[in-house]
Structures are given as C-alpha cells and as structure tokens.
Design an enzyme around this catalytic site. Structure first.
Site, PDB file in Angstrom:
ATOM      1  N   LYS A  78       0.484  -1.410   0.301  1.00 52.07           N
ATOM      2  CA  LYS A  78       0.376   0.409  -0.287  1.00 52.07           C
ATOM      3  C   LYS A  78       0.687   1.023  -0.349  1.00 52.07           C
ATOM      4  O   LYS A  78       0.574   2.080  -0.782  1.00 52.07           O
ATOM      5  CB  LYS A  78      -0.850   0.170   1.293  1.00 52.07           C
ATOM      6  CG  LYS A  78      -1.873  -1.305   1.393  1.00 52.07           C
ATOM      7  CD  LYS A  78      -2.984  -1.099   2.004  1.00 52.07           C
ATOM      8  CE  LYS A  78      -1.840  -1.460   3.579  1.00 52.07           C
ATOM      9  NZ  LYS A  78      -1.481  -2.642   3.045  1.00 52.07           N
ATOM     10  N   THR A  79       1.764   1.087   1.037  1.00 49.51           N
ATOM     11  CA  THR A  79       2.646   2.612   0.842  1.00 49.51           C
ATOM     12  C   THR A  79       3.563   2.630  -0.672  1.00 49.51           C
ATOM     13  O   THR A  79       3.750   3.973  -0.773  1.00 49.51           O
ATOM     14  CB  THR A  79       3.684   2.502   2.180  1.00 49.51           C
ATOM     15  OG1 THR A  79       2.769   2.243   3.769  1.00 49.51           O
ATOM     16  CG2 THR A  79       4.228   3.401   2.246  1.00 49.51           C
ATOM     17  N   ASP A 123      -0.799   7.138   6.777  1.00 47.92           N
ATOM     18  CA  ASP A 123      -1.320   5.122   7.450  1.00 47.92           C
ATOM     19  C   ASP A 123      -1.991   4.940   8.026  1.00 47.92           C
ATOM     20  O   ASP A 123      -2.101   5.712   8.996  1.00 47.92           O
ATOM     21  CB  ASP A 123       0.481   4.147   7.045  1.00 47.92           C
ATOM     22  CG  ASP A 123       0.672   3.027   7.116  1.00 47.92           C
ATOM     23  OD1 ASP A 123      -0.947   2.792   6.678  1.00 47.92           O
ATOM     24  OD2 ASP A 123       1.312   2.137   6.762  1.00 47.92           O
ATOM     25  N   THR A 172      -5.665  -1.604   7.523  1.00 47.09           N
ATOM     26  CA  THR A 172      -5.620  -2.658   7.561  1.00 47.09           C
ATOM     27  C   THR A 172      -7.052  -3.311   7.852  1.00 47.09           C
ATOM     28  O   THR A 172      -7.147  -4.660   7.866  1.00 47.09           O
ATOM     29  CB  THR A 172      -4.648  -3.764   7.991  1.00 47.09           C
ATOM     30  OG1 THR A 172      -4.933  -2.255   9.846  1.00 47.09           O
ATOM     31  CG2 THR A 172      -3.030  -3.726   7.707  1.00 47.09           C
ATOM     32  N   ARG A 231       6.541  -7.978   1.304  1.00 47.66           N
ATOM     33  CA  ARG A 231       7.291  -7.662   2.423  1.00 47.66           C
ATOM     34  C   ARG A 231       7.801  -8.948   2.719  1.00 47.66           C
ATOM     35  O   ARG A 231       9.159  -9.363   2.803  1.00 47.66           O
ATOM     36  CB  ARG A 231       6.157  -6.729   3.172  1.00 47.66           C
ATOM     37  CG  ARG A 231       7.460  -6.855   4.698  1.00 47.66           C
ATOM     38  CD  ARG A 231       7.063  -6.034   5.544  1.00 47.66           C
ATOM     39  NE  ARG A 231       6.243  -4.279   5.120  1.00 47.66           N
ATOM     40  CZ  ARG A 231       5.429  -3.871   5.567  1.00 47.66           C
ATOM     41  NH1 ARG A 231       4.187  -4.624   6.776  1.00 47.66           N
ATOM     42  NH2 ARG A 231       4.802  -2.919   4.973  1.00 47.66           N
TER      43      ARG A 231
END
Length: 349
Positions: A78-79, A123, A172, A231
């Site tokens: 997302k980032t 975020d 999330t 990740r």
C-alpha cells in the site's frame, strides 16, 4: 514471570521472519527495492489498469486525482503504491500516520503546507481521532480548513483556503473507518494477496537490485514460504542471502536455501514455530478444538490481538484452522501437515 513471558512472546511475534508487519530493518529495504513507476510494480493488475486511466486523465486535465483509499493486509504494498502514484503524477508526497496526528493543530500545519497537486499519505488512517476526522472532512471536500478561534459566545470560525491536494489513505481494517470518512474517498482499491508467479518475479527483481546470484529453484523455495506477501518475500530473500554469504560463496543454491529455512524454522508452507505452536497446542491440549480465542492466547502466551491478526488469518487461508460459534478448530489437513493422528495421543505418523 507471566508478564515477562508475554513480553518475550510479543517481541518474538514482532521479530518473526514471516510476520507481514513492518520491522525496523524493513524501511531501508523497502526504500531500496521500492518500484518508482507503475510499469515496475509487479502484481495487482486490475488496480494498476484503473490507476493508469485515472492518472492519465488527471495529467491531461492538469488537476489532482481524487482521494484514494487503499486497504488490505500488511505487507501487500500500500505504501509502495502510494509513492508510485506520486511519481506518476510528478507530485511531492508527504507521509504521516493516523496515530501521529494527535492534535487538530498538527493536521492544520500539515494541510496548510501542502502545495497544488501534492499528495498526503496517511497510513493506518483508521486510527485517526474523531475530532481530527471532522477537520479533515471540509479539507477533502472543499479544500478548506475551518479553525475555531476563541471560546464560548465570542468564538468564531475562520476558514482558510487550501491548495488542491490528494489524500491517499491506507488501512488494514477498512471496517473501522467511519462512514463519513470512507465516503469522501472517490477511489477505493483492495489489495489482494499475490499469486506465486508474481512473488517469484518480485524476488527475481529484488535479487537483481541487491546483486544476489540466485537460481530459479531457490526463487521458488522462497516464494513458497512467503505467504504470498511481498514484504515477507523480500525479508526471506535478505535472510537467505546472509546465510549463503556466511556458509557459502554468496550464491543462493537450493541446498543452502533449505538449510537457511531450517535454521529460521520456516517450513515449506511458510509456517514458523509460532504457527505450529498454536496448532499443536489446540491438538495436544484440547483435542483439536473447538477452543476460544482467549484460551488459545492464554495457553500460547500471545495476546489475543496478535493471534487473531497476525497468525490466524494465514492459518485459515491455508485451511488449517476453522472458526465456529464455539471456537477455533484444527482441520484434517493441518493434522496431515503436522504429521499427527487425530485420535489417541496424536503420535507421529
């Protein structure tokens, strides 16, 4: 002693190599491996196709894109996608998070310093305080900031015009967003877990950037343990690279790769020792369930939120754990994977 044990287990959960939560070493790694353009961003094809049209239209009109909400599990990019959007728009991006904005003055300072076309990335936007959200509403809709000056009967509202900007929110837990805030996002995208082929391509790209010599069979070994999460895949690649540099000549060979995962206690499905501990406790102590979440947390020494948010989703996605009204139940395929019998003393097969 109990408090110390819980603190230790919580620390292990945070440091777990297969945890999708961002760790201290991930920020530098993400910046090194982060794609700059949509063409470099692997996976999430439907989202990329929609964004290409949105960004191209905004560039033609020379105006900011609508506010964007990105939601999905931790570690799915997302980032990274927010930074890619900013690069595609040739815009500056300001990064903050919901918990970091504690006062209305903090938000006012951030918004008033944004220039035309800038992007504000928030975020964990679901953790914004209610009073902060209310200030954000007119800013998102009318590009204006309403500030109350004074108190009591003499109080008055001052409206400050803002430059046109775009907010990209990431969460999330989209269900925890208030309806008024969620409705102010013109574009909402759900990031899904990646296909194995996409994870393999991500590992291949990351290995090239990190100058790691790796063969296809080793890439498949890492991808199979990555929980379909970029990740986790990048973190595993880094750990395997370190192992091969110490135990070999730096090349990631299949046998060294397997030895690294044995040391890390990560099996072929990406389960680590905590995942297996949860399943084995339910099997050995509670005959496979059903067991309540609070009982699992107390027996394993993990807090309920960690079990529910970090470990349980992947075990359920594998089909190893089922939820019932009476609690969690270990499935037959989990017994088979752990090589345990369903009756008697659960002896090894």
């Amino acid at each position: 002693m109990i408090k110390e044990s819980n603190a230790t287990n919580a620390k292990h959960a945070e440091e777990s190599v297969i945890s999708a939560k961002e760790e201290n070493g991930d920020k530098l790694l993400d910046q090194t491996l982060r794609p700059k353009k949509l063409v470099e961003y692997i996976g999430q094809e439907k989202i990329k196709d929609n964004l290409k049209i949105t960004i191209a239209a905004a560039n033609k009109r020379k105006e900011p894109v609508e506010h964007i909400l990105l939601y999905g599990a931790p570690g799915l990019g997302k980032t990274t996608l927010a930074h890619v959007i900013a690069n595609e728009l040739n815009s500056q991006i300001r990064v903050t998070s919901g918990p970091a904005i504690e006062k209305s003055g903090d938000l006012a300072a951030i918004l008033s310093n944004l220039s035309e076309g800038d992007i504000l990335f928030i975020d964990e936007i679901h953790r914004l305080h209610k009073t902060i959200e209310e200030i954000l509403y007119p800013a998102m809709e009318d590009y204006a900031l309403d500030i109350i000056i004074g108190k009591g009967p003499s109080a008055r509202t001052l409206r400050i015009d803002l430059s046109r900007f775009t907010i990209i929110g990431a969460t999330t837990k989209a269900s925890l967003l208030s309806a008024p805030l969620r409705d102010r996002f013109g574009l909402t995208y759900h990031l899904n877990y990646y296909e194995n082929e996409d994870i393999e391509n991500i590992i291949r790209r990351s290995a090239k950037i990190l100058e790691v010599k790796i063969k296809d069979d080793s890439i498949k070994e890492i991808a199979g343990r990555s929980r379909r999460t970029p990740r986790v895949a990048n973190r595993l690649l880094k750990r395997v690279r370190d192992y091969c540099q110490v135990k070999g000549d730096g090349r990631v060979e299949k046998d060294l790769c397997a030895a690294a995962f044995t040391m890390l206690e990560v099996d072929n499905l990406g389960l680590d020792w905590i995942d297996r501990k949860i399943l084995e406790i339910i099997i050995d102590k509670y005959n496979g369930g059903p067991v309540g979440l609070n009982t699992i947390a107390a027996t394993t020494g993990e807090d309920m939120a960690t079990v529910e948010e970090v470990y349980e989703p992947y075990l359920m996605r594998l089909g190893f754990l089922d939820r019932s009204p009476r609690g969690r139940i270990v499935t037959d395929i989990a017994y088979k994977h752990l090589k345990k019998k369903k009756s008697g003393q659960n002896k090894l097969v």
